[in-house]
Scaffold this motif. Structure first.
Motif, mmCIF file in Angstrom:
data_model
loop_
_atom_site.group_PDB
_atom_site.id
_atom_site.type_symbol
_atom_site.label_atom_id
_atom_site.label_comp_id
_atom_site.label_asym_id
_atom_site.label_seq_id
_atom_site.Cartn_x
_atom_site.Cartn_y
_atom_site.Cartn_z
ATOM 1 N N MET A 88 0.833 -1.205 0.000
ATOM 2 C CA MET A 88 0.000 0.000 0.000
ATOM 3 C C MET A 88 0.867 1.254 0.000
ATOM 4 O O MET A 88 0.379 2.349 0.285
ATOM 5 N N LEU A 89 2.150 1.129 -0.321
ATOM 6 C CA LEU A 89 3.089 2.230 -0.143
ATOM 7 C C LEU A 89 2.692 3.477 -0.929
ATOM 8 O O LEU A 89 2.682 4.591 -0.394
ATOM 9 N N ASP A 90 2.392 3.326 -2.218
ATOM 10 C CA ASP A 90 2.048 4.493 -3.028
ATOM 11 C C ASP A 90 0.695 5.059 -2.631
ATOM 12 O O ASP A 90 0.500 6.277 -2.601
ATOM 13 N N ALA A 91 -0.255 4.186 -2.314
ATOM 14 C CA ALA A 91 -1.568 4.668 -1.867
ATOM 15 C C ALA A 91 -1.430 5.460 -0.576
ATOM 16 O O ALA A 91 -2.110 6.480 -0.384
ATOM 17 N N ASP A 92 -0.549 5.017 0.313
ATOM 18 C CA ASP A 92 -0.333 5.750 1.562
ATOM 19 C C ASP A 92 0.233 7.147 1.290
ATOM 20 O O ASP A 92 -0.134 8.120 1.957
ATOM 21 N N ARG A 93 1.135 7.240 0.304
ATOM 22 C CA ARG A 93 1.674 8.560 -0.054
ATOM 23 C C ARG A 93 0.571 9.480 -0.566
ATOM 24 O O ARG A 93 0.499 10.657 -0.200
ATOM 25 N N ILE A 94 -0.300 8.944 -1.412
ATOM 26 C CA ILE A 94 -1.402 9.745 -1.945
ATOM 27 C C ILE A 94 -2.382 10.108 -0.836
ATOM 28 O O ILE A 94 -2.864 11.250 -0.774
ATOM 29 N N ARG A 95 -2.669 9.175 0.042
ATOM 30 C CA ARG A 95 -3.619 9.428 1.122
ATOM 31 C C ARG A 95 -3.156 10.570 2.016
ATOM 32 O O ARG A 95 -3.981 11.343 2.529
ATOM 33 N N ARG A 96 -1.864 10.702 2.201
ATOM 34 C CA ARG A 96 -1.337 11.783 3.043
ATOM 35 C C ARG A 96 -1.597 13.167 2.444
ATOM 36 O O ARG A 96 -1.512 14.171 3.153
ATOM 37 N N THR A 97 -1.896 13.231 1.159
ATOM 38 C CA THR A 97 -2.248 14.519 0.547
ATOM 39 C C THR A 97 -3.688 14.904 0.846
ATOM 40 O O THR A 97 -4.103 16.026 0.563
ATOM 41 N N GLY A 98 -4.471 13.953 1.381
ATOM 42 C CA GLY A 98 -5.885 14.193 1.629
ATOM 43 C C GLY A 98 -6.779 13.805 0.471
ATOM 44 O O GLY A 98 -7.992 13.988 0.528
ATOM 45 N N CYS A 99 -6.193 13.266 -0.585
ATOM 46 C CA CYS A 99 -6.937 12.893 -1.782
ATOM 47 C C CYS A 99 -7.528 11.489 -1.615
ATOM 48 O O CYS A 99 -6.859 10.580 -1.133
ATOM 49 N N PRO A 100 -8.783 11.284 -2.038
ATOM 50 C CA PRO A 100 -9.348 9.936 -2.022
ATOM 51 C C PRO A 100 -8.541 9.008 -2.934
ATOM 52 O O PRO A 100 -8.197 9.379 -4.059
ATOM 53 N N VAL A 101 -8.248 7.804 -2.452
ATOM 54 C CA VAL A 101 -7.427 6.876 -3.220
ATOM 55 C C VAL A 101 -7.873 5.463 -2.931
ATOM 56 O O VAL A 101 -8.300 5.143 -1.813
ATOM 57 N N VAL A 102 -7.796 4.604 -3.934
ATOM 58 C CA VAL A 102 -8.015 3.183 -3.733
ATOM 59 C C VAL A 102 -6.823 2.442 -4.327
ATOM 60 O O VAL A 102 -6.350 2.771 -5.411
ATOM 61 N N GLN A 103 -6.309 1.474 -3.561
ATOM 62 C CA GLN A 103 -5.192 0.659 -4.012
ATOM 63 C C GLN A 103 -5.711 -0.612 -4.659
ATOM 64 O O GLN A 103 -6.578 -1.297 -4.110
ATOM 65 N N VAL A 104 -5.191 -0.933 -5.840
ATOM 66 C CA VAL A 104 -5.503 -2.191 -6.504
ATOM 67 C C VAL A 104 -4.204 -2.983 -6.600
ATOM 68 O O VAL A 104 -3.277 -2.585 -7.311
ATOM 69 N N ASN A 105 -4.126 -4.084 -5.869
ATOM 70 C CA ASN A 105 -2.952 -4.960 -5.934
ATOM 71 C C ASN A 105 -3.243 -6.101 -6.901
ATOM 72 O O ASN A 105 -4.221 -6.825 -6.750
ATOM 73 N N THR A 106 -2.381 -6.226 -7.900
ATOM 74 C CA THR A 106 -2.611 -7.197 -8.969
ATOM 75 C C THR A 106 -1.934 -8.540 -8.724
ATOM 76 O O THR A 106 -2.100 -9.459 -9.530
ATOM 77 N N GLY A 107 -1.161 -8.664 -7.639
ATOM 78 C CA GLY A 107 -0.465 -9.917 -7.376
ATOM 79 C C GLY A 107 0.546 -10.201 -8.468
ATOM 80 O O GLY A 107 1.446 -9.412 -8.728
ATOM 81 N N ALA A 108 0.389 -11.343 -9.136
ATOM 82 C CA ALA A 108 1.310 -11.704 -10.218
ATOM 83 C C ALA A 108 1.006 -10.948 -11.499
ATOM 84 O O ALA A 108 1.780 -11.002 -12.450
ATOM 85 N N GLY A 109 -0.120 -10.243 -11.552
ATOM 86 C CA GLY A 109 -0.504 -9.503 -12.757
ATOM 87 C C GLY A 109 0.383 -8.299 -12.988
ATOM 88 O O GLY A 109 0.849 -7.661 -12.048
ATOM 89 N N CYS A 110 0.596 -7.973 -14.266
ATOM 90 C CA CYS A 110 1.525 -6.905 -14.617
ATOM 91 C C CYS A 110 0.815 -5.651 -15.122
ATOM 92 O O CYS A 110 1.444 -4.787 -15.721
ATOM 93 N N HIS A 111 -0.496 -5.529 -14.880
ATOM 94 C CA HIS A 111 -1.240 -4.388 -15.397
ATOM 95 C C HIS A 111 -2.588 -4.293 -14.691
ATOM 96 O O HIS A 111 -3.073 -5.261 -14.112
ATOM 97 N N LEU A 112 -3.186 -3.122 -14.744
ATOM 98 C CA LEU A 112 -4.598 -2.972 -14.396
ATOM 99 C C LEU A 112 -5.431 -3.351 -15.615
ATOM 100 O O LEU A 112 -4.981 -3.239 -16.749
#
Length: 232
Positions: A88-112
């Motif tokens: 959740m590292l990047d989502a946590d950085r965005i969340r600290r700005t106060g912006c709504p954010v959702v993290q999508v973890n793809t596991g072995a997947g290489c794309h959204l």
């Protein structure tokens, strides 16, 4: 990306008269295109602009988004879809700005993909007329193949990478609406030819726009915000 599965005949011999070759990539992409079309229609109906930001790891996508959120504060609502294989590292950085954010973890997947995007939009519930910034999983191959229903695609390349990246990953750069060359504050310390990179980019995408910025110092970011405003 493509995998062929050969169905074996009754006697166990593969590739006989009864064999059937199924190209999974075509089926996967066809399903994704259908879902992406639904996402796009919904976003257009809501007046929401979604921008798919792609790059190799370390090009500065998250820093670009952080600065954008801060500088656009008060101009329009912004929310973020964060794509990563894990954490959740990047989502946590965005969340600290106060912006709504959702993290999508793809596991072995290489794309959204479009289904992940649909789930993220449902969770975010972005306001009509808002901006949704999508930080895709970091690589310059797979994300180019999967439409999310976005309004525009942006490829970020940093000056710490090679100037020849557009030639090595042509599909990604050919699919871009905009190329952002980031980290120009480091140009005195690295071997990167901005003009040559632009020439290579236009050799695979003749009409692509190219912006040169430093998300760290803010240099050139006004041009980026102007481009975002043009998207709707």
């Amino acid at each position: 990306m493509a995998r062929d599965i050969t169905e074996e005949s009754g006697d166990g011999a593969a590739g006989g008269a009864s064999g059937e070759t199924i190209t999974l990539e075509q089926k996967v992409l066809a399903k994704n295109e259908d879902l992406a079309g639904r996402n796009r229609r919904w976003l257009v109906a809501q007046g929401i602009v979604a921008v798919n930001v792609m790059s190799s790891p370390g090009a500065g996508k998250t820093t670009l988004l952080e600065r954008t959120i801060g500088d656009l504060a008060g101009r329009r609502p912004v929310s973020v879809v964060e794509g990563d294989q894990e954490t959740m590292l990047d989502a946590d950085r965005i969340r600290r700005t106060g912006c709504p954010v959702v993290q999508v973890n793809t596991g072995a997947g290489c794309h959204l993909d479009a289904e992940m995007m649909r789930g993220a939009l449902t969770t975010l519930s972005p306001a009509p007329g808002s901006l949704v910034l999508v930080e895709n999983v970091g690589n310059l191959v797979c994300p180019a193949l999967f439409d999310l229903g976005e309004r525009s695609r942006v490829v970020v390349i940093s000056v710490t990478e090679g100037s020849d990246k557009p030639l090595k990953y042509p599909y990604m750069f050919a699919a871009a609406d905009l190329i952002v060359i980031n980290k120009i504050d480091l140009l005195p310390y690295v071997d990167f030819d901005v003009a040559q990179c632009e020439r290579y980019a236009r050799s695979v995408n003749p009409h692509v726009r190219v912006l040169v910025v430093s998300a760290t110092t803010g240099e050139g970011m006004g041009d980026w915000y102007g481009w975002v405003a043009e998207q709707g």
